[in-house]
Design a protein around this motif. Structure first.
Motif, PDB file in Angstrom:
ATOM      1  N   SER A 236       0.832  -1.205   0.000  1.00 32.94           N
ATOM      2  CA  SER A 236       0.000   0.000   0.000  1.00 32.94           C
ATOM      3  C   SER A 236       0.867   1.255   0.000  1.00 32.94           C
ATOM      4  O   SER A 236       0.580   2.222  -0.714  1.00 32.94           O
ATOM      5  CB  SER A 236      -0.942   0.000   1.207  1.00 32.94           C
ATOM      6  N   ALA A 237       1.942   1.243   0.795  1.00 38.47           N
ATOM      7  CA  ALA A 237       2.842   2.394   0.841  1.00 38.47           C
ATOM      8  C   ALA A 237       3.637   2.514  -0.457  1.00 38.47           C
ATOM      9  O   ALA A 237       3.854   3.623  -0.968  1.00 38.47           O
ATOM     10  CB  ALA A 237       3.784   2.269   2.026  1.00 38.47           C
ATOM     11  N   ARG A 238       4.070   1.387  -0.998  1.00 37.26           N
ATOM     12  CA  ARG A 238       4.827   1.412  -2.257  1.00 37.26           C
ATOM     13  C   ARG A 238       3.975   1.978  -3.390  1.00 37.26           C
ATOM     14  O   ARG A 238       4.437   2.788  -4.202  1.00 37.26           O
ATOM     15  CB  ARG A 238       5.307   0.007  -2.612  1.00 37.26           C
ATOM     16  N   LYS A 239       2.704   1.579  -3.451  1.00 35.27           N
ATOM     17  CA  LYS A 239       1.801   2.054  -4.502  1.00 35.27           C
ATOM     18  C   LYS A 239       1.462   3.533  -4.310  1.00 35.27           C
ATOM     19  O   LYS A 239       1.329   4.288  -5.290  1.00 35.27           O
ATOM     20  CB  LYS A 239       0.539   1.211  -4.532  1.00 35.27           C
ATOM     21  N   THR A 242       4.332   5.475  -5.604  1.00 33.61           N
ATOM     22  CA  THR A 242       4.349   5.362  -7.062  1.00 33.61           C
ATOM     23  C   THR A 242       3.337   6.313  -7.687  1.00 33.61           C
ATOM     24  O   THR A 242       3.603   6.947  -8.719  1.00 33.61           O
ATOM     25  CB  THR A 242       4.058   3.919  -7.492  1.00 33.61           C
ATOM     26  N   LYS A 243       2.181   6.444  -7.053  1.00 31.97           N
ATOM     27  CA  LYS A 243       1.141   7.352  -7.542  1.00 31.97           C
ATOM     28  C   LYS A 243       1.619   8.798  -7.524  1.00 31.97           C
ATOM     29  O   LYS A 243       1.239   9.616  -8.367  1.00 31.97           O
ATOM     30  CB  LYS A 243      -0.122   7.199  -6.691  1.00 31.97           C
ATOM     31  N   LEU A 244       2.484   9.134  -6.575  1.00 35.37           N
ATOM     32  CA  LEU A 244       3.019  10.495  -6.482  1.00 35.37           C
ATOM     33  C   LEU A 244       4.054  10.780  -7.562  1.00 35.37           C
ATOM     34  O   LEU A 244       4.416  11.939  -7.788  1.00 35.37           O
ATOM     35  CB  LEU A 244       3.640  10.720  -5.106  1.00 35.37           C
ATOM     36  N   GLY A 245       4.562   9.737  -8.215  1.00 32.30           N
ATOM     37  CA  GLY A 245       5.526   9.921  -9.294  1.00 32.30           C
ATOM     38  C   GLY A 245       6.805   9.130  -9.163  1.00 32.30           C
ATOM     39  O   GLY A 245       7.680   9.210 -10.020  1.00 32.30           O
ATOM     40  N   SER A 246       6.944   8.350  -8.076  1.00 30.25           N
ATOM     41  CA  SER A 246       8.162   7.564  -7.890  1.00 30.25           C
ATOM     42  C   SER A 246       8.200   6.374  -8.846  1.00 30.25           C
ATOM     43  O   SER A 246       7.194   5.700  -9.056  1.00 30.25           O
ATOM     44  CB  SER A 246       8.258   7.067  -6.446  1.00 30.25           C
ATOM     45  N   LYS A 247       9.390   6.102  -9.380  1.00 25.22           N
ATOM     46  CA  LYS A 247       9.587   4.944 -10.245  1.00 25.22           C
ATOM     47  C   LYS A 247      10.400   3.838  -9.570  1.00 25.22           C
ATOM     48  O   LYS A 247      10.490   2.736 -10.092  1.00 25.22           O
ATOM     49  CB  LYS A 247      10.283   5.371 -11.538  1.00 25.22           C
ATOM     50  N   HIS A 248      10.993   4.147  -8.412  1.00 26.90           N
ATOM     51  CA  HIS A 248      11.895   3.193  -7.773  1.00 26.90           C
ATOM     52  C   HIS A 248      11.422   2.711  -6.402  1.00 26.90           C
ATOM     53  O   HIS A 248      11.912   1.691  -5.919  1.00 26.90           O
ATOM     54  CB  HIS A 248      13.291   3.821  -7.617  1.00 26.90           C
ATOM     55  N   PHE A 249      10.484   3.437  -5.780  1.00 34.51           N
ATOM     56  CA  PHE A 249      10.057   3.063  -4.428  1.00 34.51           C
ATOM     57  C   PHE A 249       9.381   1.690  -4.415  1.00 34.51           C
ATOM     58  O   PHE A 249       9.420   0.974  -3.428  1.00 34.51           O
ATOM     59  CB  PHE A 249       9.098   4.122  -3.874  1.00 34.51           C
ATOM     60  N   LEU A 250       8.776   1.321  -5.537  1.00 29.97           N
ATOM     61  CA  LEU A 250       8.114   0.024  -5.649  1.00 29.97           C
ATOM     62  C   LEU A 250       9.107  -1.113  -5.450  1.00 29.97           C
ATOM     63  O   LEU A 250       8.750  -2.197  -4.985  1.00 29.97           O
ATOM     64  CB  LEU A 250       7.438  -0.090  -7.019  1.00 29.97           C
ATOM     65  N   HIS A 251      10.376  -0.874  -5.770  1.00 24.27           N
ATOM     66  CA  HIS A 251      11.405  -1.920  -5.677  1.00 24.27           C
ATOM     67  C   HIS A 251      12.445  -1.586  -4.602  1.00 24.27           C
ATOM     68  O   HIS A 251      13.562  -2.113  -4.656  1.00 24.27           O
ATOM     69  CB  HIS A 251      12.095  -2.075  -7.031  1.00 24.27           C
ATOM     70  N   LEU A 252      12.072  -0.741  -3.645  1.00 18.30           N
ATOM     71  CA  LEU A 252      13.007  -0.382  -2.577  1.00 18.30           C
ATOM     72  C   LEU A 252      13.391  -1.625  -1.793  1.00 18.30           C
ATOM     73  O   LEU A 252      12.539  -2.387  -1.338  1.00 18.30           O
ATOM     74  CB  LEU A 252      12.359   0.648  -1.646  1.00 18.30           C
TER      75      LEU A 252
END
Length: 350
Positions: A236-239, A242-252
């Protein structure tokens, strides 16, 4: 992890330059012949014996020699001109003109000196290999727009540009996890900040999502990992990030340095840096910065740094103590007795 907000003073100066009469502008000389040599690395140009040329477009040549009354003038009031050559030599009555004192050059000229140290060409005994050289009897005139060399400060400039000064936050071991700062885009001031220990507590992911959802649209967000923040991080936090514009937080991942700046509601405004954990190979830093325009017309800079510092290292291999070999095992006390140079509390032993 650190975050810094500071103002950058930008001065925009409009220079009222009265264009001189055509007769004083070197590129308006009616004797000039239009010259567009194109692009040829092997073209050795020799301008001499009364040749008066006007360069009006980008060109690539091997070299340019202006001598014996030859003249090269750069055309003004045209598109950007890029001249690529290994060298330019002006001597013995040769002339090169880019504007004049009474008619400064208004356009954009770039001269690129190319070549390698191991090229076959013999360097000039005085100027070397790459140069714009003016020898005996040569004339080089380059006149551009005059710049303002000084100005007046019309108000007090506080540290960082903000009325109350800049803002600086530095990491500490008590701030493990995801660090969020909320910044007012109108003033550059920090409205609120919070820490989410997504390393230890699973419930922190939900609290992070709620926190981000509560931030107003158009507000600046700067987010970074301090120490470690992925162990208990859920989808939920990763998504949400990602919605805010991150491309890398999903794979932190574990101990990954990660920094992120965005404007909520505008994912395209995001800047981000992400480095994978380097293990015992060394430290890693993820750093981003972005310039914003405040309501009062001044610019301020927001920067964020996430860093994993590797301050331990493996020693060379040590021989196993004879006492330990006879027992078929090994005790740390025996090992330290045999090798007193080993530190008192080693982090790991292999």
């Amino acid at each position: 992890m650190s975050i810094e907000v500071s103002f950058v003073l930008l001065l925009f100066v409009l220079l009222a330059v009265r264009r001189a009469t055509a007769s004083s502008c070197p590129d308006q000389d009616p004797r000039l012949k239009l010259w567009n040599p194109g692009h040829d690395d092997d073209n050795v140009v020799n301008i001499s014996r009364g040749q008066e040329l006007l360069l009006a477009s980008s060109a690539t040549v091997h070299s340019i020699l202006i001598t014996n009354g030859g003249k090269l003038t750069i055309k003004d009031n045209t598109g950007p001109i890029v001249l690529r050559t290994q060298h330019i030599l002006i001597e013995n009555g040769g002339e090169m003109h880019v504007g004049s004192e009474s008619c400064p050059f208004q356009s954009n000229l770039t001269i690129i000196l190319y070549g390698r140290a191991d090229d076959d060409d013999q360097p000039d005994s005085y100027f070397g290999q790459k140069y714009i050289g003016v020898g005996s009897g040569g004339t080089l005139e380059v006149h551009g727009e005059k710049k303002l060399s000084w100005t007046f400060l019309n108000k007090t400039l506080n540290p960082g540009g903000l009325q109350e000064g800049g803002y600086y936050f530095e990491r500490s071991w008590g701030h493990r996890g995801i660090i969020v700062h909320v910044i007012d885009p109108k003033t550059g001031s920090v409205i609120h900040s919070d820490r989410f220990d997504t390393y230890k507590l699973k419930g922190e992911s939900l609290r992070l999502v709620r926190y981000l959802n509560a931030v107003d649209e158009g507000t600046i967000l700067t987010v970074a990992v301090n120490d470690e923040g992925s162990r208990s991080l859920d989808d939920s936090a990763r998504k949400a990030m990602t919605k805010l514009g991150s491309k890398h937080f999903l794979h932190l991942g574990f101990r990954h340095p990660w920094s992120f700046i965005t404007v909520k509601g505008n994912p395209c405004s995001s800047v981000e840096d992400h480095i994978e954990y380097q293990g015992f190979r060394g430290s890693a830093v993820a750093k981003v910065c972005k310039l914003f325009l405040a309501e009062n017309g001044e610019h301020f800079n927001v920067s964020s740094t996430s860093e994993w510092v590797q301050d331990v290292e493996w020693t060379d291999w040590f021989e196993k103590p004879e006492k330990a070999k006879s027992k078929g095992g090994e005790r740390l006390s025996d090992f330290k007795a045999a090798h007193p140079e080993v530190c008192d509390h080693p982090v790991d032993i292999q």
